[in-house]
Design a protein around this motif. Structure first.
Motif, PDB file in Angstrom:
ATOM      1  N   ASP A 277    -122.851  32.239 -87.263  1.00 19.17           N
ATOM      2  CA  ASP A 277    -122.909  30.910 -86.662  1.00 19.17           C
ATOM      3  C   ASP A 277    -122.461  29.876 -87.693  1.00 19.17           C
ATOM      4  O   ASP A 277    -121.894  30.212 -88.734  1.00 19.17           O
ATOM      5  CB  ASP A 277    -124.340  30.642 -86.175  1.00 19.17           C
ATOM      6  N   PHE A 278    -122.740  28.608 -87.417  1.00 24.35           N
ATOM      7  CA  PHE A 278    -122.384  27.527 -88.332  1.00 24.35           C
ATOM      8  C   PHE A 278    -122.952  27.778 -89.730  1.00 24.35           C
ATOM      9  O   PHE A 278    -122.320  27.458 -90.731  1.00 24.35           O
ATOM     10  CB  PHE A 278    -122.926  26.190 -87.799  1.00 24.35           C
ATOM     11  N   GLN A 279    -124.151  28.347 -89.789  1.00 24.39           N
ATOM     12  CA  GLN A 279    -124.810  28.555 -91.076  1.00 24.39           C
ATOM     13  C   GLN A 279    -124.054  29.529 -91.969  1.00 24.39           C
ATOM     14  O   GLN A 279    -124.247  29.540 -93.189  1.00 24.39           O
ATOM     15  CB  GLN A 279    -126.235  29.086 -90.850  1.00 24.39           C
ATOM     16  N   ASP A 280    -123.204  30.349 -91.392  1.00 20.14           N
ATOM     17  CA  ASP A 280    -122.463  31.352 -92.143  1.00 20.14           C
ATOM     18  C   ASP A 280    -121.069  30.881 -92.545  1.00 20.14           C
ATOM     19  O   ASP A 280    -120.280  31.663 -93.083  1.00 20.14           O
ATOM     20  CB  ASP A 280    -122.353  32.628 -91.304  1.00 20.14           C
ATOM     21  N   ASP A 281    -120.774  29.621 -92.258  1.00 23.00           N
ATOM     22  CA  ASP A 281    -119.483  29.015 -92.613  1.00 23.00           C
ATOM     23  C   ASP A 281    -118.293  29.710 -91.960  1.00 23.00           C
ATOM     24  O   ASP A 281    -117.193  29.747 -92.522  1.00 23.00           O
ATOM     25  CB  ASP A 281    -119.299  28.984 -94.137  1.00 23.00           C
ATOM     26  N   VAL A 282    -118.497  30.271 -90.771  1.00 25.36           N
ATOM     27  CA  VAL A 282    -117.393  30.875 -90.040  1.00 25.36           C
ATOM     28  C   VAL A 282    -117.208  30.235 -88.656  1.00 25.36           C
ATOM     29  O   VAL A 282    -116.320  30.627 -87.899  1.00 25.36           O
ATOM     30  CB  VAL A 282    -117.568  32.411 -89.892  1.00 25.36           C
ATOM     31  N   ILE A 283    -118.045  29.259 -88.317  1.00 31.74           N
ATOM     32  CA  ILE A 283    -117.879  28.462 -87.102  1.00 31.74           C
ATOM     33  C   ILE A 283    -117.963  26.993 -87.510  1.00 31.74           C
ATOM     34  O   ILE A 283    -118.810  26.610 -88.324  1.00 31.74           O
ATOM     35  CB  ILE A 283    -118.944  28.789 -86.044  1.00 31.74           C
ATOM     36  N   SER A 284    -117.094  26.175 -86.948  1.00 34.06           N
ATOM     37  CA  SER A 284    -117.083  24.756 -87.293  1.00 34.06           C
ATOM     38  C   SER A 284    -116.367  23.972 -86.207  1.00 34.06           C
ATOM     39  O   SER A 284    -115.738  24.556 -85.318  1.00 34.06           O
ATOM     40  CB  SER A 284    -116.375  24.536 -88.638  1.00 34.06           C
ATOM     41  N   LEU A 285    -116.463  22.668 -86.284  1.00 41.54           N
ATOM     42  CA  LEU A 285    -115.600  21.798 -85.494  1.00 41.54           C
ATOM     43  C   LEU A 285    -114.387  21.449 -86.340  1.00 41.54           C
ATOM     44  O   LEU A 285    -114.459  21.359 -87.564  1.00 41.54           O
ATOM     45  CB  LEU A 285    -116.322  20.525 -85.060  1.00 41.54           C
ATOM     46  N   GLY A 286    -113.258  21.251 -85.675  1.00 44.81           N
ATOM     47  CA  GLY A 286    -112.015  20.974 -86.376  1.00 44.81           C
ATOM     48  C   GLY A 286    -111.781  19.491 -86.588  1.00 44.81           C
ATOM     49  O   GLY A 286    -112.686  18.656 -86.450  1.00 44.81           O
ATOM     50  N   LYS A 287    -110.554  19.168 -86.883  1.00 41.08           N
ATOM     51  CA  LYS A 287    -110.143  17.796 -87.132  1.00 41.08           C
ATOM     52  C   LYS A 287    -110.345  16.947 -85.880  1.00 41.08           C
ATOM     53  O   LYS A 287    -110.070  17.384 -84.763  1.00 41.08           O
ATOM     54  CB  LYS A 287    -108.667  17.777 -87.537  1.00 41.08           C
ATOM     55  N   TYR A 288    -110.861  15.743 -86.062  1.00 38.73           N
ATOM     56  CA  TYR A 288    -111.064  14.832 -84.939  1.00 38.73           C
ATOM     57  C   TYR A 288    -109.802  14.010 -84.682  1.00 38.73           C
ATOM     58  O   TYR A 288    -109.071  13.652 -85.610  1.00 38.73           O
ATOM     59  CB  TYR A 288    -112.227  13.880 -85.222  1.00 38.73           C
ATOM     60  N   SER A 289    -109.587  13.709 -83.424  1.00 38.06           N
ATOM     61  CA  SER A 289    -108.526  12.788 -83.046  1.00 38.06           C
ATOM     62  C   SER A 289    -108.845  11.395 -83.588  1.00 38.06           C
ATOM     63  O   SER A 289    -110.014  10.987 -83.640  1.00 38.06           O
ATOM     64  CB  SER A 289    -108.408  12.729 -81.520  1.00 38.06           C
ATOM     65  N   PRO A 290    -107.839  10.625 -83.970  1.00 32.68           N
ATOM     66  CA  PRO A 290    -108.092   9.239 -84.404  1.00 32.68           C
ATOM     67  C   PRO A 290    -108.655   8.373 -83.281  1.00 32.68           C
ATOM     68  O   PRO A 290    -109.144   7.268 -83.544  1.00 32.68           O
ATOM     69  CB  PRO A 290    -106.709   8.752 -84.847  1.00 32.68           C
ATOM     70  N   LEU A 291    -108.625   8.876 -82.052  1.00 30.24           N
ATOM     71  CA  LEU A 291    -109.189   8.130 -80.929  1.00 30.24           C
ATOM     72  C   LEU A 291    -110.714   8.197 -80.899  1.00 30.24           C
ATOM     73  O   LEU A 291    -111.360   7.387 -80.223  1.00 30.24           O
ATOM     74  CB  LEU A 291    -108.639   8.678 -79.608  1.00 30.24           C
ATOM     75  N   VAL A 292    -111.294   9.168 -81.612  1.00 27.50           N
ATOM     76  CA  VAL A 292    -112.751   9.300 -81.647  1.00 27.50           C
ATOM     77  C   VAL A 292    -113.301   8.360 -82.710  1.00 27.50           C
ATOM     78  O   VAL A 292    -112.874   8.397 -83.864  1.00 27.50           O
ATOM     79  CB  VAL A 292    -113.169  10.754 -81.961  1.00 27.50           C
ATOM     80  N   ASP A 293    -114.250   7.503 -82.318  1.00 23.84           N
ATOM     81  CA  ASP A 293    -114.720   6.483 -83.260  1.00 23.84           C
ATOM     82  C   ASP A 293    -115.483   7.100 -84.425  1.00 23.84           C
ATOM     83  O   ASP A 293    -116.189   8.106 -84.288  1.00 23.84           O
ATOM     84  CB  ASP A 293    -115.583   5.446 -82.541  1.00 23.84           C
ATOM     85  N   LYS A 294    -115.334   6.480 -85.595  1.00 26.41           N
ATOM     86  CA  LYS A 294    -115.865   7.028 -86.845  1.00 26.41           C
ATOM     87  C   LYS A 294    -117.388   7.084 -86.853  1.00 26.41           C
ATOM     88  O   LYS A 294    -117.974   7.990 -87.451  1.00 26.41           O
ATOM     89  CB  LYS A 294    -115.346   6.208 -88.023  1.00 26.41           C
TER      90      LYS A 294
END
Length: 315
Positions: A277-294
């Protein structure tokens, strides 16, 4: 292309491994079986990149075969690998778990690794991505960015845990959101997937999660044509259009290949079913679109860190 047998013989200094010596552990040579092709730019390509990492790290020969879509052809390929001295074989899909359960007893000196299945023998391992949280965070992004309060999922099969995760994440972000879910019935039918997404768009859906690595690209291209949004799947798909792909739910298969090979080389690879899972550093979210607010991105990052530490998803 199908049923092609390949050996990756790139000069290792090109991969930065010139100074390495041959592996002194258990790993001798590695093999990869894929159901279709290593050139699909999604799932199959990730497996191929994983083998390149294994080759580079351990300075060994690695082989691959494409079109491995039945137990008969898989059994023939395993025998070829065996004759070449391969002792670690990756079957790049859930179907290989059953094949390996049947075949592995004839090759006690080979360890067989598959994905998202049920490994039953002492020399078989199944690597299972815990995809619920991945879908959950993707659903949060989709709901946040939907101006029509209508999002959709085009999935391959009902059993995919990321689908329920996406639904729950969307609802956690916006209680009023409407979530449409349709199933293609396989991983590769791009024509049917596009037909399903067209129907969703007619109903006002403006963000779609195409959760199938064999059809997500044509679905994203259709969304791009319509000026609507997507959540990428398996790979970081921001290169398909930063104004279309809001983010991607990534399974870092190539990294997992390297980790598993290292465990095997050190005699630490467990048989049975292993989850990541995320804890194992093999699942993540990718790059966000510049349309998504910071501000929202910062909040998402904080919630993912909380999940990594506690295993608890937002409510």
């Amino acid at each position: 292309m199908l049923n092609r047998f390949g050996i990756i013989l790139f000069c290792l200094f090109l991969l930065g491994a010139c100074g390495e010596t041959k592996s002194s552990g258990k790993l001798q040579k590695a093999g990869l079986l894929v159901p279709e092709t290593v050139n699909d730019q999604v799932w199959g390509t990730k497996g191929f990149k994983g083998m390149l990492k294994v080759q580079s790290k351990f300075n060994i020969d690695v082989f691959y075969k494409e079109g491995m879509n039945s137990e008969t052809v898989v059994a023939r390929a395993v025998e070829e690998f065996n004759q070449k001295g391969v002792n670690l074989i990756f079957g790049h899909g859930s179907e290989y778990a059953e094949y390996f359960n049947n075949i592995s007893k004839n090759y006690p000196n080979i360890h067989f690794v598959s994905f998202n299945g049920d490994a039953k023998n002492s020399n078989t391992t199944s690597l299972n991505f815990k995809a619920h949280a991945m879908g959950f965070f993707g659903g949060m992004v989709a709901a946040h960015m939907s101006s029509q309060q209508k999002v959709g999922v085009i999935a391959a099969y009902e059993w995919q845990p990321e689908i329920e995760g996406f639904y729950q994440g969307a609802k956690a972000e916006n209680k009023q959101i409407n979530v449409s879910i349709e199933y293609v019935g396989n991983w590769d039918d791009g024509k049917k997937a596009v037909q399903l997404v067209d129907s969703m768009l007619e109903d006002g859906v403006d963000v779609v999660y195409p959760a199938g690595d064999g059809f997500n690209v044509p679905v994203i291209e259709r969304l791009k044509e319509r000026g609507l949004f997507a959540i990428g799947y398996v790979s970081d798909q921001s290169d398909l259009g930063e104004s279309t792909v809001l983010t991607s739910t990534i399974q870092q298969v190539d990294t997992l290949y390297e980790k598993v090979a290292d465990q095997y080389n050190n005699g630490k690879l467990k048989s049975g079913n292993l989850s990541f899972d995320f804890q194992d550093d093999v699942i993540s979210l990718g790059k966000y679109s510049p349309l998504v607010d910071k501000k929202f991105i910062q909040s998402m990052n904080e919630q993912i860190i909380t999940y990594q530490k506690t295993g608890k998803l937002p409510k």
